[in-house]
Design a protein around this motif. Structure first.
Motif, PDB file in Angstrom:
ATOM      1  N   VAL A   1     -12.693   8.328   4.454  1.00 45.63           N
ATOM      2  CA  VAL A   1     -11.765   8.930   3.730  1.00 45.63           C
ATOM      3  C   VAL A   1     -12.335   9.383   2.315  1.00 45.63           C
ATOM      4  CG1 VAL A   1      -9.773   8.606   2.349  1.00 45.63           C
ATOM      5  CG2 VAL A   1      -9.700   7.776   4.592  1.00 45.63           C
TER       6      VAL A   1
ATOM      7  N   ARG B   1      -4.071  -4.235  -3.480  1.00 48.81           N
ATOM      8  CA  ARG B   1      -5.056  -5.100  -3.531  1.00 48.81           C
ATOM      9  C   ARG B   1      -6.291  -4.444  -4.410  1.00 48.81           C
ATOM     10  NH1 ARG B   1      -6.888  -6.351   2.374  1.00 48.81           N
ATOM     11  NH2 ARG B   1      -8.302  -7.555   1.220  1.00 48.81           N
ATOM     12  N   ALA B   2      -6.586  -3.355  -4.651  1.00 44.02           N
ATOM     13  CA  ALA B   2      -7.362  -2.545  -5.549  1.00 44.02           C
ATOM     14  C   ALA B   2      -6.955  -2.542  -7.064  1.00 44.02           C
ATOM     15  CB  ALA B   2      -7.912  -1.362  -4.740  1.00 44.02           C
TER      16      ALA B   2
ATOM     17  N   GLY C   1      -1.909   3.233   4.787  1.00 44.46           N
ATOM     18  CA  GLY C   1      -2.230   1.831   5.010  1.00 44.46           C
ATOM     19  C   GLY C   1      -1.307   0.726   4.333  1.00 44.46           C
TER      20      GLY C   1
ATOM     21  N   HIS D   1       0.444   5.765   0.709  1.00 43.47           N
ATOM     22  CA  HIS D   1      -0.715   5.234   1.286  1.00 43.47           C
ATOM     23  C   HIS D   1      -0.491   4.971   2.886  1.00 43.47           C
ATOM     24  CE1 HIS D   1      -3.826   1.867   1.928  1.00 43.47           C
ATOM     25  NE2 HIS D   1      -4.503   3.138   2.182  1.00 43.47           N
TER      26      HIS D   1
ATOM     27  N   ILE E   1      -3.638   4.784  -9.614  1.00 44.24           N
ATOM     28  CA  ILE E   1      -3.214   4.903  -8.219  1.00 44.24           C
ATOM     29  C   ILE E   1      -1.642   4.665  -7.842  1.00 44.24           C
ATOM     30  CG2 ILE E   1      -5.327   4.137  -7.147  1.00 44.24           C
ATOM     31  CD1 ILE E   1      -4.430   1.212  -6.969  1.00 44.24           C
TER      32      ILE E   1
ATOM     33  N   TYR F   1       0.313   7.176  -5.935  1.00 44.08           N
ATOM     34  CA  TYR F   1      -0.178   7.287  -4.527  1.00 44.08           C
ATOM     35  C   TYR F   1       0.464   5.942  -3.860  1.00 44.08           C
ATOM     36  CZ  TYR F   1      -3.056   8.018  -0.640  1.00 44.08           C
ATOM     37  OH  TYR F   1      -3.407   8.142   0.760  1.00 44.08           O
TER      38      TYR F   1
ATOM     39  N   VAL G   1     -12.513  -0.379   4.745  1.00 39.94           N
ATOM     40  CA  VAL G   1     -11.714  -0.018   5.763  1.00 39.94           C
ATOM     41  C   VAL G   1     -11.617   1.166   6.034  1.00 39.94           C
ATOM     42  CG1 VAL G   1      -9.003   0.132   5.975  1.00 39.94           C
ATOM     43  CG2 VAL G   1     -10.061  -1.552   4.330  1.00 39.94           C
ATOM     44  N   HIS G   2     -11.973   2.216   5.219  1.00 45.18           N
ATOM     45  CA  HIS G   2     -11.860   3.902   5.800  1.00 45.18           C
ATOM     46  C   HIS G   2     -12.988   4.606   5.061  1.00 45.18           C
ATOM     47  CE1 HIS G   2      -9.209   3.526   2.334  1.00 45.18           C
ATOM     48  NE2 HIS G   2      -8.200   3.354   3.054  1.00 45.18           N
TER      49      HIS G   2
ATOM     50  N   MET H   1      -8.670  13.065  -2.570  1.00 43.96           N
ATOM     51  CA  MET H   1      -7.430  12.706  -2.568  1.00 43.96           C
ATOM     52  C   MET H   1      -6.802  12.134  -4.032  1.00 43.96           C
ATOM     53  SD  MET H   1      -6.919  10.599   0.851  1.00 43.96           S
ATOM     54  CE  MET H   1      -5.201  10.661   0.703  1.00 43.96           C
ATOM     55  N   LEU H   2      -7.665  11.771  -4.449  1.00 37.89           N
ATOM     56  CA  LEU H   2      -7.061  11.107  -5.822  1.00 37.89           C
ATOM     57  C   LEU H   2      -7.624  11.915  -7.210  1.00 37.89           C
ATOM     58  CD1 LEU H   2      -6.789   7.317  -5.541  1.00 37.89           C
ATOM     59  CD2 LEU H   2      -5.009   9.094  -5.289  1.00 37.89           C
TER      60      LEU H   2
ATOM     61  N   GLU I   1      -1.428  -2.989   0.925  1.00 35.48           N
ATOM     62  CA  GLU I   1      -3.135  -2.846   0.861  1.00 35.48           C
ATOM     63  C   GLU I   1      -3.668  -2.282  -0.135  1.00 35.48           C
ATOM     64  OE1 GLU I   1      -5.406  -3.898   3.998  1.00 35.48           O
ATOM     65  OE2 GLU I   1      -3.652  -5.213   3.453  1.00 35.48           O
TER      66      GLU I   1
ATOM     67  N   PHE J   1     -12.113  -0.249  -0.064  1.00 37.39           N
ATOM     68  CA  PHE J   1     -11.945   0.905   0.531  1.00 37.39           C
ATOM     69  C   PHE J   1     -12.962   1.084   1.470  1.00 37.39           C
ATOM     70  CE2 PHE J   1     -12.859   5.503   0.429  1.00 37.39           C
ATOM     71  CZ  PHE J   1     -11.765   5.966   0.369  1.00 37.39           C
TER      72      PHE J   1
HETATM   73  C1  HEM Z   1      -5.232   3.993   5.858  1.00 36.51           C
HETATM   74  C2  HEM Z   1      -6.278   6.741   1.615  1.00 36.51           C
HETATM   75  C3  HEM Z   1      -7.439   2.380  -0.873  1.00 36.51           C
HETATM   76  C4  HEM Z   1      -6.441  -0.134   3.382  1.00 36.51           C
HETATM   77  C5  HEM Z   1      -5.613   5.153   4.831  1.00 36.51           C
HETATM   78  C6  HEM Z   1      -5.687   6.463   5.287  1.00 36.51           C
HETATM   79  C7  HEM Z   1      -5.732   7.172   4.057  1.00 36.51           C
HETATM   80  C8  HEM Z   1      -6.077   6.322   3.156  1.00 36.51           C
HETATM   81  C9  HEM Z   1      -5.928   8.651   3.990  1.00 36.51           C
HETATM   82  C10 HEM Z   1      -5.422   6.939   6.731  1.00 36.51           C
HETATM   83  C11 HEM Z   1      -6.739   7.015   7.190  1.00 36.51           C
HETATM   84  C12 HEM Z   1      -6.969   7.462   8.745  1.00 36.51           C
HETATM   85  O1  HEM Z   1      -6.022   7.163   9.363  1.00 36.51           O
HETATM   86  O2  HEM Z   1      -7.958   7.894   9.015  1.00 36.51           O
HETATM   87  C13 HEM Z   1      -6.707   5.802   0.722  1.00 36.51           C
HETATM   88  C14 HEM Z   1      -6.939   6.168  -0.553  1.00 36.51           C
HETATM   89  C15 HEM Z   1      -7.246   4.932  -1.202  1.00 36.51           C
HETATM   90  C16 HEM Z   1      -7.200   3.887  -0.318  1.00 36.51           C
HETATM   91  C17 HEM Z   1      -7.261   7.608  -1.317  1.00 36.51           C
HETATM   92  C18 HEM Z   1      -7.782   4.723  -2.507  1.00 36.51           C
HETATM   93  C19 HEM Z   1      -7.473   4.255  -3.671  1.00 36.51           C
HETATM   94  C20 HEM Z   1      -7.282   1.518   0.228  1.00 36.51           C
HETATM   95  C21 HEM Z   1      -7.471  -0.115   0.013  1.00 36.51           C
HETATM   96  C22 HEM Z   1      -7.296  -0.762   1.062  1.00 36.51           C
HETATM   97  C23 HEM Z   1      -6.800   0.304   2.081  1.00 36.51           C
HETATM   98  C24 HEM Z   1      -8.068  -0.508  -1.179  1.00 36.51           C
HETATM   99  C25 HEM Z   1      -7.280  -2.196   1.576  1.00 36.51           C
HETATM  100  C26 HEM Z   1      -7.354  -3.060   0.499  1.00 36.51           C
HETATM  101  C27 HEM Z   1      -6.020   0.867   4.333  1.00 36.51           C
HETATM  102  C28 HEM Z   1      -5.708   0.436   5.614  1.00 36.51           C
HETATM  103  C29 HEM Z   1      -5.469   1.514   6.388  1.00 36.51           C
HETATM  104  C30 HEM Z   1      -5.541   2.676   5.427  1.00 36.51           C
HETATM  105  C31 HEM Z   1      -5.620  -1.086   6.336  1.00 36.51           C
HETATM  106  C32 HEM Z   1      -5.264   1.688   7.743  1.00 36.51           C
HETATM  107  C33 HEM Z   1      -3.864   1.892   8.243  1.00 36.51           C
HETATM  108  C34 HEM Z   1      -3.836   2.047   9.864  1.00 36.51           C
HETATM  109  O3  HEM Z   1      -4.380   2.859  10.411  1.00 36.51           O
HETATM  110  O4  HEM Z   1      -2.915   1.333  10.467  1.00 36.51           O
HETATM  111  N1  HEM Z   1      -5.713   4.906   3.486  1.00 36.51           N
HETATM  112  N2  HEM Z   1      -6.888   4.375   0.994  1.00 36.51           N
HETATM  113  N3  HEM Z   1      -6.961   1.457   1.462  1.00 36.51           N
HETATM  114  N4  HEM Z   1      -6.023   2.260   4.399  1.00 36.51           N
HETATM  115 FE1  HEM Z   1      -6.222   3.149   2.543  1.00 36.51          FE
END
Ligand code: HEM
Length: 90
Positions: free
Chosen positions: A68, A51-52, A44, A42, A35, A38, A64-65, A73-74, A48, A61
């Motif tokens: 996705v 943490r993974a 988020g 990211h 990761i 990326y 939160v979403h 993506m990856l 954040e 994952f």
């Molecule tokens: C938002 C991808 C892992 C926390 C997002 C968004 C994407 C994304 C595309 C935007 C989603 C949207 O707006 O609908 C990924 C990918 C991950 C990953 C590919 C795989 C490794 C994580 C992990 C966490 C996390 C492990 C938390 C520990 C967040 C948060 C947001 C976010 C909090 C929201 C941001 C906001 O809207 O303010 N992520 N994510 N993500 N992600 Fe991830």
């Protein structure tokens, strides 16, 4: 071409925690992804996603979403598959 996948044990995964210059790996449904590239992208935030690092990221994952698509993506960051500790070598 077809990438050759590593056989990743739980201890190897844990070691790739993104700290001290080491790459950050995270597993998802038995597959292991680097990761690191990326992290800056990211939505988020890097913190954040970190943490993974070094662990199974599926639960965080999904919390939160769940909408996705991790694999889409990856996909290019796939480095290996999880195996049991004693199965590192074929
Ligand atoms: C938002 C991808 C892992 C926390 C997002 C968004 C994407 C994304 C595309 C935007 C989603 C949207 O707006 O609908 C990924 C990918 C991950 C990953 C590919 C795989 C490794 C994580 C992990 C966490 C996390 C492990 C938390 C520990 C967040 C948060 C947001 C976010 C909090 C929201 C941001 C906001 O809207 O303010 N992520 N994510 N993500 N992600 Fe991830």
């Amino acid at each position: 071409g077809v990438p050759s996948l590593l056989r990743v044990t739980p201890s190897m995964l844990k070691e790739h925690n993104g700290r001290k210059g080491k790459p950050a790996w995270s597993s998802y449904e038995g597959k292991v992804y680097n990761i690191t590239p990326y992290l800056p992208f990211h939505p988020g935030g890097e913190g954040e996603l970190r943490r993974a690092a070094g662990k199974d990221g599926r639960k965080l994952f999904m919390e939160v979403h769940p909408w996705v698509n991790w694999d889409n993506m990856l996909g290019e960051c796939l480095v290996g598959i999880m195996v049991a500790e004693e199965q590192a070598r074929p």
